[in-house]
Design an enzyme around this catalytic site. Structure first.
Site, PDB file in Angstrom:
ATOM      1  N   ASN A  42       8.730  -8.128  -6.154  1.00 61.36           N
ATOM      2  CA  ASN A  42       7.802  -7.402  -4.903  1.00 61.36           C
ATOM      3  C   ASN A  42       8.100  -5.693  -4.904  1.00 61.36           C
ATOM      4  O   ASN A  42       9.260  -5.400  -5.266  1.00 61.36           O
ATOM      5  CB  ASN A  42       8.429  -8.338  -3.679  1.00 61.36           C
ATOM      6  CG  ASN A  42       9.513  -8.347  -3.450  1.00 61.36           C
ATOM      7  OD1 ASN A  42      10.561  -8.364  -4.324  1.00 61.36           O
ATOM      8  ND2 ASN A  42      10.059  -8.321  -2.200  1.00 61.36           N
ATOM      9  N   ILE A  43       7.146  -5.409  -4.464  1.00 59.97           N
ATOM     10  CA  ILE A  43       7.328  -3.789  -4.067  1.00 59.97           C
ATOM     11  C   ILE A  43       6.797  -3.597  -2.778  1.00 59.97           C
ATOM     12  O   ILE A  43       5.550  -3.907  -2.433  1.00 59.97           O
ATOM     13  CB  ILE A  43       6.624  -2.920  -5.129  1.00 59.97           C
ATOM     14  CG1 ILE A  43       7.212  -3.511  -6.533  1.00 59.97           C
ATOM     15  CG2 ILE A  43       6.665  -1.529  -4.889  1.00 59.97           C
ATOM     16  CD1 ILE A  43       6.119  -2.743  -7.696  1.00 59.97           C
ATOM     17  N   GLU A  44       7.650  -2.967  -1.906  1.00 61.07           N
ATOM     18  CA  GLU A  44       7.355  -2.716  -0.356  1.00 61.07           C
ATOM     19  C   GLU A  44       6.925  -1.411  -0.179  1.00 61.07           C
ATOM     20  O   GLU A  44       7.183  -0.510  -0.729  1.00 61.07           O
ATOM     21  CB  GLU A  44       8.540  -3.245   0.451  1.00 61.07           C
ATOM     22  CG  GLU A  44       8.619  -4.919   0.170  1.00 61.07           C
ATOM     23  CD  GLU A  44       9.701  -5.440   1.169  1.00 61.07           C
ATOM     24  OE1 GLU A  44      10.565  -4.721   1.911  1.00 61.07           O
ATOM     25  OE2 GLU A  44      10.050  -6.578   1.578  1.00 61.07           O
ATOM     26  N   CYS A  53       3.468  -8.617  -3.754  1.00 64.96           N
ATOM     27  CA  CYS A  53       4.375  -9.594  -4.038  1.00 64.96           C
ATOM     28  C   CYS A  53       4.811  -9.545  -5.438  1.00 64.96           C
ATOM     29  O   CYS A  53       4.062  -9.072  -6.406  1.00 64.96           O
ATOM     30  CB  CYS A  53       3.812 -11.048  -3.742  1.00 64.96           C
ATOM     31  SG  CYS A  53       3.500 -11.424  -2.086  1.00 64.96           S
ATOM     32  N   GLU A  55       4.613 -12.006  -7.722  1.00 68.37           N
ATOM     33  CA  GLU A  55       3.658 -12.954  -8.493  1.00 68.37           C
ATOM     34  C   GLU A  55       2.540 -11.999  -8.771  1.00 68.37           C
ATOM     35  O   GLU A  55       1.952 -11.910  -9.903  1.00 68.37           O
ATOM     36  CB  GLU A  55       3.194 -14.007  -7.711  1.00 68.37           C
ATOM     37  CG  GLU A  55       4.325 -15.201  -7.472  1.00 68.37           C
ATOM     38  CD  GLU A  55       4.929 -14.909  -5.931  1.00 68.37           C
ATOM     39  OE1 GLU A  55       4.985 -13.509  -5.694  1.00 68.37           O
ATOM     40  OE2 GLU A  55       4.960 -15.677  -5.405  1.00 68.37           O
ATOM     41  N   CYS A  86       3.070 -17.103  -1.636  1.00 68.67           N
ATOM     42  CA  CYS A  86       2.246 -17.178  -0.364  1.00 68.67           C
ATOM     43  C   CYS A  86       0.835 -17.287  -0.833  1.00 68.67           C
ATOM     44  O   CYS A  86       0.294 -17.571  -2.028  1.00 68.67           O
ATOM     45  CB  CYS A  86       2.430 -15.686  -0.053  1.00 68.67           C
ATOM     46  SG  CYS A  86       1.511 -14.620  -1.020  1.00 68.67           S
ATOM     47  N   CYS A  89      -1.101 -15.162  -3.173  1.00 63.69           N
ATOM     48  CA  CYS A  89      -0.731 -15.080  -4.441  1.00 63.69           C
ATOM     49  C   CYS A  89      -1.139 -16.316  -5.268  1.00 63.69           C
ATOM     50  O   CYS A  89      -1.808 -16.469  -6.335  1.00 63.69           O
ATOM     51  CB  CYS A  89       0.731 -14.995  -4.537  1.00 63.69           C
ATOM     52  SG  CYS A  89       1.420 -13.517  -4.503  1.00 63.69           S
TER      53      CYS A  89
HETATM   54  N1  THU Z   1       6.855 -12.220  -1.201  1.00 55.89           N
HETATM   55  C1  THU Z   1       6.734 -12.229  -2.696  1.00 55.89           C
HETATM   56  O1  THU Z   1       7.245 -11.448  -3.499  1.00 55.89           O
HETATM   57  N2  THU Z   1       6.081 -13.418  -2.829  1.00 55.89           N
HETATM   58  C2  THU Z   1       5.860 -14.361  -2.235  1.00 55.89           C
HETATM   59  O2  THU Z   1       5.106 -15.382  -2.496  1.00 55.89           O
HETATM   60  C3  THU Z   1       6.157 -14.430  -0.776  1.00 55.89           C
HETATM   61  C4  THU Z   1       6.623 -12.997  -0.151  1.00 55.89           C
HETATM   62  C5  THU Z   1       7.676 -10.773  -0.650  1.00 55.89           C
HETATM   63  C6  THU Z   1       6.683  -9.594  -0.126  1.00 55.89           C
HETATM   64  C7  THU Z   1       7.690  -9.066   0.667  1.00 55.89           C
HETATM   65  O3  THU Z   1       8.070  -7.767   0.060  1.00 55.89           O
HETATM   66  C8  THU Z   1       8.984 -10.033   1.042  1.00 55.89           C
HETATM   67  O4  THU Z   1       8.619 -10.935  -0.046  1.00 55.89           O
HETATM   68  C9  THU Z   1       8.883 -10.834   2.269  1.00 55.89           C
HETATM   69  O5  THU Z   1       7.669 -11.282   2.578  1.00 55.89           O
END
Ligand code: THU
Length: 129
Positions: A42-44, A53, A55, A86, A89
């Site tokens: 995941n990259i915020e 996310c 995935e 989620c 995804c």
């Molecule tokens: N996140 C994912 O990478 N995959 C998911 O299926 C659910 C959420 C990440 C997004 C965000 O960076 C962090 O988790 C918190 O929501």
């Protein structure tokens, strides 16, 4: 490749997570039917909405390298309990089949395995357009 090996790739990918806001690290690893592995984390973003996310990072790498033949994807979150992909995804993966195996894990030895069609029933896909 077996599930444990694929989970190992997802655990390694999680190390690369850029998640300074949520502090919730996620890693994913896709195995294609031709035996290739594509990983992602995941990259915020400081403006939050562009966050991607793990995935979708892995799937973007996979498809942009010319592979749309997914067999399975392993995903590891940060909690002691198993986290599932989620909704966004699930739909993004659905584009490339509803029989993709989703392995949700906390470790190599603790995971569940579902078909995407079980996690996203009665889905909308490319055949519906
Ligand atoms: N996140 C994912 O990478 N995959 C998911 O299926 C659910 C959420 C990440 C997004 C965000 O960076 C962090 O988790 C918190 O929501």
């Amino acid at each position: 490749m077996n599930n444990q090996e694929l989970i190992k790739y997802a655990l390694e990918a999680r190390e690369k997570s850029y998640s300074p806001y949520s502090k919730f690290k996620v890693g994913a690893a896709i195995l294609t039917r031709s035996g290739k592995v594509f990983t992602g984390c995941n990259i915020e973003s400081s403006s939050y909405t562009p966050t991607i996310c793990a995935e979708r990072t892995a799937l973007s790498k996979c498809v942009s390298e010319g592979h749309t033949d997914l067999e399975k994807i392993a995903v590891v979150g940060s909690l002691e309990k198993i986290s599932y992909p989620c909704g966004v995804c699930r739909q993004f993966l659905r584009e490339f089949g509803d029989d993709i195996i989703i392995i949700s894990a906390t470790s190599e030895n603790n995971y569940t395995e579902y078909k995407l069609s079980e996690l996203l029933p009665n889905s909308f896909g490319p055949e519906d357009l």
